[in-house]
Scaffold this motif. Sequence first.
Motif, PDB file in Angstrom:
ATOM      1  N   ARG A  43       0.826  -1.212   0.000  1.00  0.00           N
ATOM      2  CA  ARG A  43       0.000   0.000   0.000  1.00  0.00           C
ATOM      3  C   ARG A  43       0.865   1.268   0.000  1.00  0.00           C
ATOM      4  O   ARG A  43       0.586   2.228  -0.719  1.00  0.00           O
ATOM      5  N   THR A  44       1.915   1.259   0.819  1.00  0.00           N
ATOM      6  CA  THR A  44       2.798   2.440   0.864  1.00  0.00           C
ATOM      7  C   THR A  44       3.468   2.660  -0.491  1.00  0.00           C
ATOM      8  O   THR A  44       3.540   3.794  -0.976  1.00  0.00           O
ATOM      9  N   LEU A  45       3.927   1.557  -1.077  1.00  0.00           N
ATOM     10  CA  LEU A  45       4.589   1.667  -2.386  1.00  0.00           C
ATOM     11  C   LEU A  45       3.627   2.203  -3.446  1.00  0.00           C
ATOM     12  O   LEU A  45       4.003   3.035  -4.276  1.00  0.00           O
ATOM     13  N   ARG A  47       1.006   4.147  -2.962  1.00  0.00           N
ATOM     14  CA  ARG A  47       0.803   5.567  -2.664  1.00  0.00           C
ATOM     15  C   ARG A  47       1.991   6.403  -3.148  1.00  0.00           C
ATOM     16  O   ARG A  47       1.831   7.442  -3.778  1.00  0.00           O
ATOM     17  N   MET A  48       3.174   5.914  -2.849  1.00  0.00           N
ATOM     18  CA  MET A  48       4.399   6.639  -3.246  1.00  0.00           C
ATOM     19  C   MET A  48       4.496   6.723  -4.767  1.00  0.00           C
ATOM     20  O   MET A  48       4.883   7.749  -5.318  1.00  0.00           O
TER      21      MET A  48
ATOM     22  N   ILE B  27      -1.723  11.225  -0.496  1.00  0.00           N
ATOM     23  CA  ILE B  27      -0.968  11.310  -1.752  1.00  0.00           C
ATOM     24  C   ILE B  27      -0.554  12.763  -2.023  1.00  0.00           C
ATOM     25  O   ILE B  27       0.572  13.025  -2.460  1.00  0.00           O
ATOM     26  N   MET B  34       7.687  15.419  -2.639  1.00  0.00           N
ATOM     27  CA  MET B  34       8.429  14.867  -3.779  1.00  0.00           C
ATOM     28  C   MET B  34       8.640  15.866  -4.914  1.00  0.00           C
ATOM     29  O   MET B  34       9.619  15.775  -5.639  1.00  0.00           O
ATOM     30  N   GLU B  99       0.583   8.727   7.072  1.00  0.00           N
ATOM     31  CA  GLU B  99      -0.282   7.547   7.174  1.00  0.00           C
ATOM     32  C   GLU B  99      -0.945   7.394   8.537  1.00  0.00           C
ATOM     33  O   GLU B  99      -1.805   6.545   8.706  1.00  0.00           O
TER      34      GLU B  99
END
Lengths: 77, 497
Positions: A43-45, A47-48, B27, B34, B99
């Motif tokens: 899930r984190t990947l 999102r990233m 996000i 980023m 998160e």
Amino acid sequence: MRILGGIAIVVVSLLAIDAYINGALDTVTSNTLTPSIPYFAFRTLTRMTIAYAFALAFALTYSCPCSTYSSQSQFSV
Amino acid sequence: MPVVFLIILGTGGGTPPPEFNQEVASIILIFTAMAWAPTFGVIAGINAIPTDIKEAAHAYGMHGTRYLRQIVLPAVFPELVWSSILAWGGGWYLIPVEEHLSFGSAPNLTQVDLPGIGKYIAVAAVNADLASALFGLIVLVGIIFAIDRLVWKPLGVRAEKYKYETIAAPRTTATRQSNVAAGVKRYEDRLVSPVLTFFKSERSYAARVLEITRLRRLRQLTERLRFPERITRIPLWGRLLSYAIFVGLVLLGLIVTIVSRSQSIASGVSLLATDVTGFELVAITFLSVSRLVIAYAVALSWTLGAGILIARSQRLSRLLVPIFDIGQSIPATALFPLVVILLVDPFKNSPLLGFTLNLASVLLILTGMQWYLLFNIVGAVNSVPNDLLEATAAYRIRGGRFVKEILIPASFPAILIGSIQAWGGGWNALIVSEYIGPNANVPGLGSFLVQATSKDPALATVEIYASLLVMTATVLIINRLVWRRLLRKADRYKFEA
């Protein structure tokens, strides 16, 4: 470098075994979230990756007009 | 960050916002961490396109998407690869915050709890569970390492094909260096000190060819160096437009965050005055800036020494740079349990608690500042021309004198660029470093911002907006009084034929 890396892995492994034997890892194994780690990583990947795709699109959209118009390039700096 | 949550999630209400909104908010926050590295990377790549290539492209009638596809995208590819690594580092740094976040106070508490490694680390940190936090961190480092091997390394090798070079540069160590260090070096070469690259590559080609191409290339490259002058060259309409955009954003923020939640701006200001005075706002800003200055001084001291050592020794470079690559991605919040165990719990009933909390805050700010300086300094020291090094060796300039008279002036522009980036990282880290927990926080703009989120919704929006305005004003003042002046000074420290 490889030798040092190998030594580091051995040391970390020994510390982990020692911690497991002495019960220091009990909190990790009893943590209800620990079994979900692979799903969490996914899930984190995801999102990233989505955020990175937007960042890439923003970078190209914002910066590329600078290649055509010098005045915009000055403005962006 | 709080503004995003205000707009996307709404304030409180007790019921959790829909998961889709939570995902979008998360996000957006990762995106803000980023976006700027690839943006500056792309700008640097575009600035590095040689004039003759541009002229040739225009002569062949290349415009629009064809110019973009065949000239711009290949030119920015190498910059994009290294800046993407930095961007992902910035994203990883904030995941525990993004998160696992609570907003508002009970019974109107809004809890953002998204499944992810960040949540795992954050929950462990909140529970002071060091073993779980370390386990989460190990998993995170494993993911970062795997991405580095599977994605960035192959892309880094591919990026070598897209470099504009008139001569073959020596590549004896290129494959052994980390992508970040190599990328930062390219950034330095192109944006900060492109002249140095030219001198460095002298060894690999006939001197005659260099003599012919040197003047023309130097002219192009030194033009790219003059970004402080370019700032002053912004026309009046450009400055007016930038001020108009800033004022517009401030007004938009006022309308969205204050007017929609209270009766008027005047009532918002009077509401703010009931909780905090102007003097208190200035005082907490001063405290935060002091912490940033201390963290910056510490970061500059050690990174200057370490950067010079790493750049001068291949062995140290091979040993330490991969470790620093991973270090820059470790989130500050993952260190919370360690900080609590070492600096908070042992001093709970001690008069030293204030000092240790401030120390913890400075250490956490340091984690967000130091890497920018380090990688910029390594890149700059690597780029000192070989003829200059030979000359200093011939004149037996060594030790402290060599560092003071050669290496520091040579890396001054890079130190400046790294410092500006480091302060940006420091402001980001400030929010998480000043508020470790309800019983472990220090007065400052970051902790004021975090505490504002748990107040009454109307007061919270006013306080959040006020603190963001104060933060922006402080950053603008520092930019104008410090960085712009130093950037103009940096023009003196470049190598010219």
